[in-house]
Design a protein around this motif. Structure first.
Motif, short mmCIF file in Angstrom:
data_model
loop_
_atom_site.label_atom_id
_atom_site.label_comp_id
_atom_site.label_asym_id
_atom_site.label_seq_id
_atom_site.Cartn_x
_atom_site.Cartn_y
_atom_site.Cartn_z
N ASN A 67 0.78 -1.24 0.00
CA ASN A 67 0.00 0.00 0.00
C ASN A 67 0.81 1.29 0.00
O ASN A 67 0.24 2.38 -0.15
N ALA A 68 2.11 1.19 0.21
CA ALA A 68 2.92 2.42 0.31
C ALA A 68 4.24 2.26 -0.44
O ALA A 68 4.70 1.15 -0.67
N GLU A 69 4.81 3.40 -0.82
CA GLU A 69 6.13 3.42 -1.46
C GLU A 69 7.13 4.00 -0.48
O GLU A 69 6.87 5.04 0.14
N PHE A 70 8.27 3.34 -0.32
CA PHE A 70 9.27 3.81 0.64
C PHE A 70 10.65 3.26 0.27
O PHE A 70 10.75 2.29 -0.50
N THR A 71 11.67 3.88 0.82
CA THR A 71 13.03 3.40 0.55
C THR A 71 13.46 2.34 1.58
O THR A 71 14.14 1.40 1.25
N THR A 72 13.01 2.54 2.82
CA THR A 72 13.37 1.61 3.90
C THR A 72 12.22 1.52 4.88
O THR A 72 11.45 2.47 5.04
N LEU A 73 12.12 0.40 5.57
CA LEU A 73 11.11 0.21 6.61
C LEU A 73 11.82 -0.25 7.88
O LEU A 73 12.59 -1.22 7.86
N ILE A 74 11.58 0.46 8.98
CA ILE A 74 12.27 0.12 10.24
C ILE A 74 11.25 -0.10 11.35
O ILE A 74 10.51 0.83 11.72
N PRO A 75 11.17 -1.32 11.92
CA PRO A 75 10.30 -1.55 13.07
C PRO A 75 10.95 -0.96 14.33
O PRO A 75 12.13 -1.19 14.59
#
Length: 311
Positions: free
Chosen positions: A152-160
């Motif tokens: 659902n989203a565009e991003f460069t990185t995902l951090i929990p």
């Protein structure tokens, strides 16, 4: 200013702006306070606690990151104050080097999707921070949600991360530095925020108001500092704050039976003001009814709810 041997050369130093965005109540302000290593933005469990854009400046020997905390971007809410908060949140996209899009672990709403769609239209890298992962006992329980974000989203990185447990914060700063340009400091080394101490004092009182009271009052209340000065003779700060509410019934709730609510708000606020002002504080609180202040553009502007601020 003459450059001293301790001053890093411009090519070795990094400085830039980072917007912290997301829908209301995902923990943006708590996260920013943790990244700054001090309390700057007010927090409470209630949505729409943050109403203004606040710059928080984190300076080290090698870099200066200016975090821009924003009100939660929300759908609905036809009142003038809601429009102001959405304008303020949207304005954070201008002139930043990176966007930190904060979402709540396990919960993706229409408002999250609206923020994600907005992010798709900007020409700035977006890093998604999945906050409140401490709600999940097992990490693998989080995977389906991370997959949903990816769809659902565009991003460069995902951090929990968990602002509450202070986990993943070092990863955020490391990621941020990948996008911050090499240039000299934007603000002086001892600068913490672009907001005045007087403004921070009003926010402290409003935070305690939101934390102490029930659901019905905080959204219809704001705080105006009427007097803010240091009394040399008494060796203490004099702070007089006016709590504005929209209805007489709200005024009675804020004051409480035998004045117990306003006393509680004052006691908690004074404690934080002593920390902020690093000295003794005499705080006086009053409550006044100002009908429909949150719908009145002129009243909002006079209370500091305008799209530009002088600090």
């Amino acid at each position: 200013m003459t450059e001293t041997p301790e001053t890093p050369a411009v090519e070795d130093y990094q400085a830039g702006f980072v917007a912290v965005i997301g829908r209301p109540n995902v923990g943006k302000s708590t996260l920013m306070n943790e990244l700054l290593g001090q309390k700057l933005s007010i927090t409470s469990p209630k949505p729409q606690t943050t109403r203004h854009r606040i710059h928080g400046v984190h300076t080290t020997a090698t870099h200066q990151i200016v975090y821009v905390d924003t009100p939660g971007m929300h759908i609905g809410g036809e009142r003038s104050i809601n429009a102001y908060m959405n304008r303020t949140a949207n304005s954070a996209f201008a002139d930043v080097d990176l966007v930190l899009f904060v979402v709540e672990a396990g919960r993706w709403t229409h408002e999250d999707q609206a923020v994600a769609d907005k992010c798709k239209t900007i020409d700035v890298p977006v890093v998604i921070l999945v906050n409140k992962i401490d709600k999940f006992k097992k990490k693998e329980e989080l995977f389906p949600f991370l997959q949903k974000i990816g769809e659902n989203a565009e991003f460069t990185t995902l951090i929990p991360v968990s602002a509450y447990k202070k986990s993943g914060l070092d990863l955020i700063e490391k990621e941020v530095l990948k996008y911050i340009p090499h240039q000299s400091m934007i603000f002086p080394e001892d600068y913490i925020t672009d907001r005045s101490t007087r403004f921070l004092a009003s926010e402290i009182v409003r935070e305690k108001l939101m934390r102490v009271l029930g659901e019905e009052v905080p959204y219809g209340a704001t705080v105006e500092i009427e007097q803010f000065k240091y009394d040399e003779a008494e060796g203490r700060w004099i702070v007089n704050a006016l709590i504005l509410v929209e209805r007489e019934g709200q005024k009675l709730i804020v004051i409480g039976a035998k004045g117990d609510m306003i006393k509680q708000i004052g006691t908690q606020a004074r404690k934080d003001l002593i920390t902020l002002l690093e000295g003794r504080v005499h705080l006086e609180l009053w409550v006044k009814v100002k009908e429909n202040w949150a719908d009145d553009e002129r009243a909002l502007a006079s209370l500091g709810y305008n799209d530009t601020h002088s600090g």
